[in-house]
Design a protein around this motif. Structure first.
Motif, PDB file in Angstrom:
ATOM      1  N   UNK A  54       4.213   5.079   8.160  1.00 34.15           N
ATOM      2  CA  UNK A  54       3.984   5.991   7.037  1.00 34.15           C
ATOM      3  C   UNK A  54       2.623   5.705   6.414  1.00 34.15           C
ATOM      4  N   UNK A  55       2.120   6.675   5.687  1.00 36.13           N
ATOM      5  CA  UNK A  55       0.804   6.550   5.052  1.00 36.13           C
ATOM      6  C   UNK A  55       0.793   5.424   4.008  1.00 36.13           C
ATOM      7  N   UNK A  56      -0.242   4.635   4.033  1.00 30.14           N
ATOM      8  CA  UNK A  56      -0.449   3.546   3.083  1.00 30.14           C
ATOM      9  C   UNK A  56      -1.799   3.791   2.414  1.00 30.14           C
ATOM     10  N   UNK A  57      -1.811   3.755   1.089  1.00 28.82           N
ATOM     11  CA  UNK A  57      -3.043   3.971   0.342  1.00 28.82           C
ATOM     12  C   UNK A  57      -3.628   2.630  -0.079  1.00 28.82           C
ATOM     13  N   UNK A  58      -4.900   2.463   0.179  1.00 25.71           N
ATOM     14  CA  UNK A  58      -5.610   1.244  -0.220  1.00 25.71           C
ATOM     15  C   UNK A  58      -6.410   1.518  -1.483  1.00 25.71           C
ATOM     16  N   UNK A  59      -6.719   0.513  -2.284  1.00 28.21           N
ATOM     17  CA  UNK A  59      -6.393  -0.901  -2.105  1.00 28.21           C
ATOM     18  C   UNK A  59      -4.904  -1.158  -2.352  1.00 28.21           C
ATOM     19  N   UNK A  60      -4.447  -2.275  -1.788  1.00 25.60           N
ATOM     20  CA  UNK A  60      -3.031  -2.625  -1.856  1.00 25.60           C
ATOM     21  C   UNK A  60      -2.874  -4.140  -1.888  1.00 25.60           C
ATOM     22  N   UNK A  61      -1.880  -4.590  -2.607  1.00 32.32           N
ATOM     23  CA  UNK A  61      -1.457  -5.984  -2.552  1.00 32.32           C
ATOM     24  C   UNK A  61      -0.139  -6.014  -1.793  1.00 32.32           C
TER      25      UNK A  61
END
Length: 178
Positions: A54-61
């Protein structure tokens, strides 16, 4: 606060320790001082590599299953109080459909940080005497093992079970559930 932040997909070197603002808990949320979080192969390493389905939006922790102590409660929270020892369940958000589910550390700020914000309804109390590392593993894998063996496989008393890879968190929980 200090947190591991991913600003681009790639190898482990894309994870950087950064100073970021401490989040404030919103309505129905708690702020947790993180004491333990697992390193999850699928939901941490695959997301970091940019290969999650699935789509992941950055920035991310990253960090899908933190545990720690409630440091602050948001408006309307009555089920938790400051000082509660809690684990955080994987999902955060509305369960009305797959697109509305937000997984901590995948679609929402995760537990590779000094503090994490989570919905109070997604927390569970850690019993006194149970360390946070153990609580993190149990909280993450035992519900999945129950779902797989009891609900999907319909395991009955007296039946045999083969658990492949019983050395990991889910496999170990599977043996105990069986």
């Amino acid at each position: 606060l200090k947190a591991i932040v991913i600003r681009e997909f790639g190898p482990p070197s894309v994870m950087k320790l950064e100073e970021v603002p401490t989040p404030e808990p919103g309505p129905g949320e708690v702020l947790i001082k993180v004491h333990a979080v697992s390193v999850n192969r699928t939901l941490d390493a695959v997301v970091r590599a940019g290969k999650y389905a699935r789509r992941v939006t950055l920035p991310l922790t990253p960090g899908v299953d933190p545990s720690g102590i409630v440091a602050k409660v948001g408006p309307g929270v009555t089920m938790r109080k400051v000082g509660d020892r809690v684990t955080v369940q994987l999902r955060s958000g509305n369960d009305s459909g797959a697109d509305s589910i937000r997984n901590l550390g995948v679609h929402a700020w995760g537990g590779y940080a000094e503090y994490v914000r989570a919905e109070a309804s997604r927390t569970s109390i850690v019993p006194d005497g149970l360390d946070f590392a153990t609580a993190t593993v149990v909280s993450r894998h035992t519900p999945t093992a129950f779902t797989l063996l009891r609900d999907r496989a319909k395991l009955q008393a007296g039946e045999w079970v083969l658990v492949m890879g019983a050395a990991g968190g889910l496999g170990s929980a599977g043996v105990q559930v069986a």
